[in-house]
Design an enzyme around this catalytic site. Structure first.
Site, PDB file in Angstrom:
ATOM      1  N   ARG A  82     -22.089  -1.129 -22.599  1.00 27.33           N
ATOM      2  CA  ARG A  82     -22.676  -2.378 -22.734  1.00 27.33           C
ATOM      3  C   ARG A  82     -23.888  -2.732 -21.721  1.00 27.33           C
ATOM      4  O   ARG A  82     -23.795  -1.793 -20.611  1.00 27.33           O
ATOM      5  CB  ARG A  82     -21.896  -3.651 -22.106  1.00 27.33           C
ATOM      6  CG  ARG A  82     -20.652  -4.024 -23.278  1.00 27.33           C
ATOM      7  CD  ARG A  82     -19.816  -5.016 -22.835  1.00 27.33           C
ATOM      8  NE  ARG A  82     -18.951  -4.820 -21.701  1.00 27.33           N
ATOM      9  CZ  ARG A  82     -18.980  -4.844 -20.566  1.00 27.33           C
ATOM     10  NH1 ARG A  82     -20.113  -5.575 -19.994  1.00 27.33           N
ATOM     11  NH2 ARG A  82     -18.238  -4.554 -19.595  1.00 27.33           N
ATOM     12  N   LYS A 231     -16.768  -9.209 -27.357  1.00 22.67           N
ATOM     13  CA  LYS A 231     -17.506 -10.241 -25.806  1.00 22.67           C
ATOM     14  C   LYS A 231     -18.296 -10.968 -26.355  1.00 22.67           C
ATOM     15  O   LYS A 231     -18.408 -12.056 -25.617  1.00 22.67           O
ATOM     16  CB  LYS A 231     -18.224  -8.776 -25.205  1.00 22.67           C
ATOM     17  CG  LYS A 231     -17.003  -7.686 -24.638  1.00 22.67           C
ATOM     18  CD  LYS A 231     -15.899  -8.493 -23.822  1.00 22.67           C
ATOM     19  CE  LYS A 231     -14.791  -7.855 -23.810  1.00 22.67           C
ATOM     20  NZ  LYS A 231     -14.625  -6.320 -23.405  1.00 22.67           N
ATOM     21  N   HIS A 251     -10.871 -12.973 -20.480  1.00 22.51           N
ATOM     22  CA  HIS A 251     -10.773 -11.300 -20.609  1.00 22.51           C
ATOM     23  C   HIS A 251      -9.536 -10.867 -20.096  1.00 22.51           C
ATOM     24  O   HIS A 251      -9.475 -10.386 -18.966  1.00 22.51           O
ATOM     25  CB  HIS A 251     -11.888 -10.865 -19.726  1.00 22.51           C
ATOM     26  CG  HIS A 251     -12.355  -9.401 -19.856  1.00 22.51           C
ATOM     27  ND1 HIS A 251     -12.977  -8.541 -19.066  1.00 22.51           N
ATOM     28  CD2 HIS A 251     -12.167  -8.701 -21.029  1.00 22.51           C
ATOM     29  CE1 HIS A 251     -13.296  -7.487 -19.489  1.00 22.51           C
ATOM     30  NE2 HIS A 251     -12.625  -7.324 -20.490  1.00 22.51           N
ATOM     31  N   CYS A 275     -10.287  -1.316 -15.835  1.00 23.66           N
ATOM     32  CA  CYS A 275      -9.506  -1.603 -14.755  1.00 23.66           C
ATOM     33  C   CYS A 275      -7.711  -1.633 -15.321  1.00 23.66           C
ATOM     34  O   CYS A 275      -7.182  -2.106 -14.318  1.00 23.66           O
ATOM     35  CB  CYS A 275      -9.835  -2.674 -14.065  1.00 23.66           C
ATOM     36  SG  CYS A 275     -11.535  -2.184 -13.037  1.00 23.66           S
ATOM     37  N   ASP A 298      -7.063  -7.307 -24.559  1.00 25.87           N
ATOM     38  CA  ASP A 298      -8.524  -7.503 -23.875  1.00 25.87           C
ATOM     39  C   ASP A 298      -9.011  -8.758 -23.575  1.00 25.87           C
ATOM     40  O   ASP A 298      -9.585  -9.236 -23.019  1.00 25.87           O
ATOM     41  CB  ASP A 298      -9.604  -6.681 -24.851  1.00 25.87           C
ATOM     42  CG  ASP A 298     -10.928  -6.570 -23.947  1.00 25.87           C
ATOM     43  OD1 ASP A 298     -10.760  -6.117 -22.990  1.00 25.87           O
ATOM     44  OD2 ASP A 298     -12.024  -6.725 -24.656  1.00 25.87           O
ATOM     45  N   ARG A 391     -14.241   5.929 -26.301  1.00 23.47           N
ATOM     46  CA  ARG A 391     -13.362   5.048 -26.674  1.00 23.47           C
ATOM     47  C   ARG A 391     -12.449   5.403 -28.039  1.00 23.47           C
ATOM     48  O   ARG A 391     -13.081   6.096 -28.790  1.00 23.47           O
ATOM     49  CB  ARG A 391     -14.290   3.560 -27.125  1.00 23.47           C
ATOM     50  CG  ARG A 391     -14.818   3.083 -25.902  1.00 23.47           C
ATOM     51  CD  ARG A 391     -14.035   1.883 -25.186  1.00 23.47           C
ATOM     52  NE  ARG A 391     -14.606   1.565 -23.814  1.00 23.47           N
ATOM     53  CZ  ARG A 391     -14.072   0.484 -23.212  1.00 23.47           C
ATOM     54  NH1 ARG A 391     -12.905  -0.129 -23.641  1.00 23.47           N
ATOM     55  NH2 ARG A 391     -14.613   0.303 -22.015  1.00 23.47           N
TER      56      ARG A 391
END
Ligand code: GTP
Ligand code: SPV
Ligand code: MN
Length: 609
Positions: A82, A231, A251, A275, A298, A391
């Site tokens: 991103r 997002k 999130h 994280c 997510d 990913r």
């Protein structure tokens, strides 16, 4: 666009949704694609697109025995995450974007976008993807339509969101509102010119118009920049909808835990990118008798239910998980989901037998790989084989531990909320908030060392309120105020308890103070036992932390003294932290809620500072 192809768009449109047809025509007129294709979402269509992507060199088929119906993609090295610097919230008033967002006047931005998108799809197909975030049988399904010139985006969106004909039928039945989302890689192809495997533009623009609820994305084909349901819609645009309508778009992962007595609890947890959300969402508990089930990894949309309880729904349909660090020892549930196939891997390394590999997947490192850049790689190469933000994109229903309630349009009651970040020092393994507003204070001052999930320096501590810093679609102070206002709207007896966690704290010797992963179930057990009034805690200036022997260490090579190290509240560290929080809060100016300023002053007092 010529008269005849304009005609084609209308005639070929497989829908009576007049606004949608008009909008698609408008975008086609601007972007000038060779053809317009309406995505039906079928397997046959997906196979055809995948074959085209293989022929174009964008996708590489993997070893079908090991990874059935799966592919690897390799992005342009300048398009790997991103791009927060290039992300804009173009509200009518600058004030409404707040200090955490880039802003440009909407009229000015539209003029800019009109220039960028003019003719940008020349030589390409424009795909129209009807999608819905959350269950299609929800009371108010949240529709969107992404228009894109990337077939890779189509195949990825099919994994990440519910797309296609069923969605379109439901949408047109009521001429329903949809979030219009335009995406282009920003590379038109001139007559006779060849395409590249991963087209993208150096100039990238990820733009949101919150009042209009629209999205425009230019120049990138990667992840959250391009899969616009994620997002851009489900967080940035949805957070604005949520503010206006009295709910929360967050999130967060959602995890269901059942204790040995058979009582279930749903935990939502907000951690910044890379994280540990996907890892905790697929937790394999290491404590006897506890069962974990996945609801989301997510994004969590929370509404207040009929009895004043907070209810969470995962609006997504797939996982877009960080590959490095996902392995058979750390996250076997993700590995099993991936092994079922139907996945797209981006920027991972390839094994010599046509499989994928990344750092942390297996204990034994392969002797030879092809790295994500296409170079030969050996353990001596001295560089990662997979990109740190590589990913896996995998359908969520391939998770064995998926809760059947994932499909419920009403979602599940949330009993606990965790805020967490990646901090080497200062922040204890777990701290229970003293109250709802104290929990909002913890969320508002959440901090983490930056990761590879976004472009920019890695390892720098930054404040990341509710792990939403890059995703709040409006003024950050208003956002905190909205969170704080939930207390008055909900049933106080049903409000979730709030906890601050840190799996990443280091000991003075430098190692992790806590083993993490499956052993995080021990921390969740403590949190749930706190809800039940069963676990012991010690009150500190910052909140309640576990006593050394209140965390179940059965079967773990750790002592209560080690727990004390992991939960220590160090006066020196907190003096530094207070100064840093003060600096952070100063950035909000007048928009910081007074309730949080009071929380800060209370903490300062308790710390004797
Ligand atoms: P996004 O998809 O970017 O939002 O990331 P995420 O929050 O889902 O993070 P993810 O679960 O993919 O974890 C990211 C990294 O953190 C991986 O390298 C993991 O191995 C590591 N990680 C996750 N949980 C733990 C933990 O409990 N302890 C430690 N030490 N590392 C962890
Ligand atoms: C994140 O960065 O939080 C992600 C990956 O989940 S992306 O979809 O690229 O935003
Ligand atoms: Mn994420």
């Amino acid at each position: 666009m010529s008269e005849s192809s304009d005609q084609q768009v209308i005639e070929a449109a497989p829908t009576t949704h007049a606004k949608l047809v008009a909008w698609v025509r408008e975008v086609a007129e601007l972007t000038q694609p060779d053809q317009v294709y309406w995505v039906d979402g079928s397997q046959e269509e997906n196979d055809r697109l995948a074959a085209e992507l293989v022929a174009a060199g964008t996708l590489k088929p993997l070893n079908q025995e090991k990874f059935p119906n799966s592919f690897a993609a390799f992005s342009d090295p300048k398009d790997v995450a991103r791009v927060e610097e290039r992300t804009f919230i173009c509200s009518e008033n600058k004030r409404d974007a707040g200090f955490t967002n880039n802003w440009m006047d909407p009229a000015e931005m539209k003029a800019k976008l009109n220039g960028l998108f003019a003719g940008t799809m020349r030589g390409r197909t424009m795909y129209v993807i009807p999608f819905v975030m959350g269950p299609l049988d929800a009371e108010h399904p949240q529709f969107g339509v992404e228009v894109t010139d990337s077939a890779y985006v189509v195949t990825s969106m099919r994994i990440m969101a519910r797309i296609g004909d069923d969605v379109l039928r439901k949408m047109e039945a009521t001429e329903a509102f949809f979030v219009p989302a335009v995406h282009s890689v920003g590379v038109p192809i001139a007559e006779g010119e060849a395409d590249v495997a991963w087209p993208c533009n150096e100039d990238k623009w990820i733009v949101h118009f919150p009042e209009e609820r629209s999205i425009w994305s230019f120049g990138s084909g990667y992840g959250g920049n391009a899969l616009l349901g994620k997002k851009c819609y489900a967080l940035r645009i949805a957070s604005v909808m949520a503010r206006d309508e009295g709910w929360l778009a967050e999130h967060m992962l959602i995890l269901k835990l059942t204790n040995p007595e058979g009582k279930s609890y749903n935990v939502a947890a907000a951690f910044p990118s890379a994280c540990g959300k996907t890892n905790l969402a697929l937790l394999d508990p290491t404590i006897e008798g506890w069962k974990a089930e996945t609801l989301g990894d997510d994004i969590n949309w929370m509404r207040i239910g009929k009895e004043g309880e907070l209810r969470g729904v995962n609006p997504e349909y797939g996982l877009f998980g960080v590959a490095p660090g996902t392995g058979w020892s750390t996250n076997p549930n993700a590995m099993r989901a991936i092994a079922k196939g139907n996945s797209i891997f981006t920027n991972v390394a390839l094994t010599d037998d046509g499989g994928v590999w990344w750092e942390g997947m297996t204990d034994e490192v392969p002797a030879h790989l092809t790295d994500w850049l296409g170079n030969d790689w050996t353990p001596e190469s001295g560089r990662p084989a997979a990109h740190p933000n590589s990913r896996f994109c995998t359908p969520i229903d391939q998770i064995d531990m998926l809760s059947p309630e994932y499909y419920s349009p009403e979602g599940v009651e949330i009993h606990a909320i965790l805020f967490g970040g990646r901090r080497k020092t200062t922040i204890p393994l777990v701290t229970e908030a003293r109250s709802w507003t104290n929990g909002i204070f913890m969320g508002s001052t959440l901090s983490s060392e930056t990761t590879a999930a976004a472009a920019g320096a890695v390892g720098v501590v930054r404040r990341d309120p509710m792990a939403m810093l890059p995703f709040i679609g409006y003024d950050a102070g208003d956002y905190l105020n909205h969170w704080d206002s939930i207390e008055a709207k909900a049933n106080p007896a049903r409000l979730p308890k709030i906890f601050l966690v840190n799996w990443f704290r280091r000991t003075p010797e430098g190692g992790f103070a806590w083993p993490g992963f499956g052993d995080n179930s021990r921390v969740l057990k403590w949190a749930i036992d706190r809800i039940e009034g069963k676990a012991e805690a010690r009150e500190t200036a910052i909140g309640f932390v576990p006593t050394g022997d209140s965390i179940d260490l059965t079967g773990l090579d750790m002592t209560p003294a080690d727990v004390e190290v992991a939960v220590k509240v160090d006066a020196g560290e907190w003096a530094t932290e207070l100064a840093s929080i003060e600096e952070w809060y100063a950035k909000f100016g007048d928009s910081l809620p007074q309730s949080l300023r009071n929380e800060f002053n209370g903490l300062k007092e308790r710390l004797g500072a």
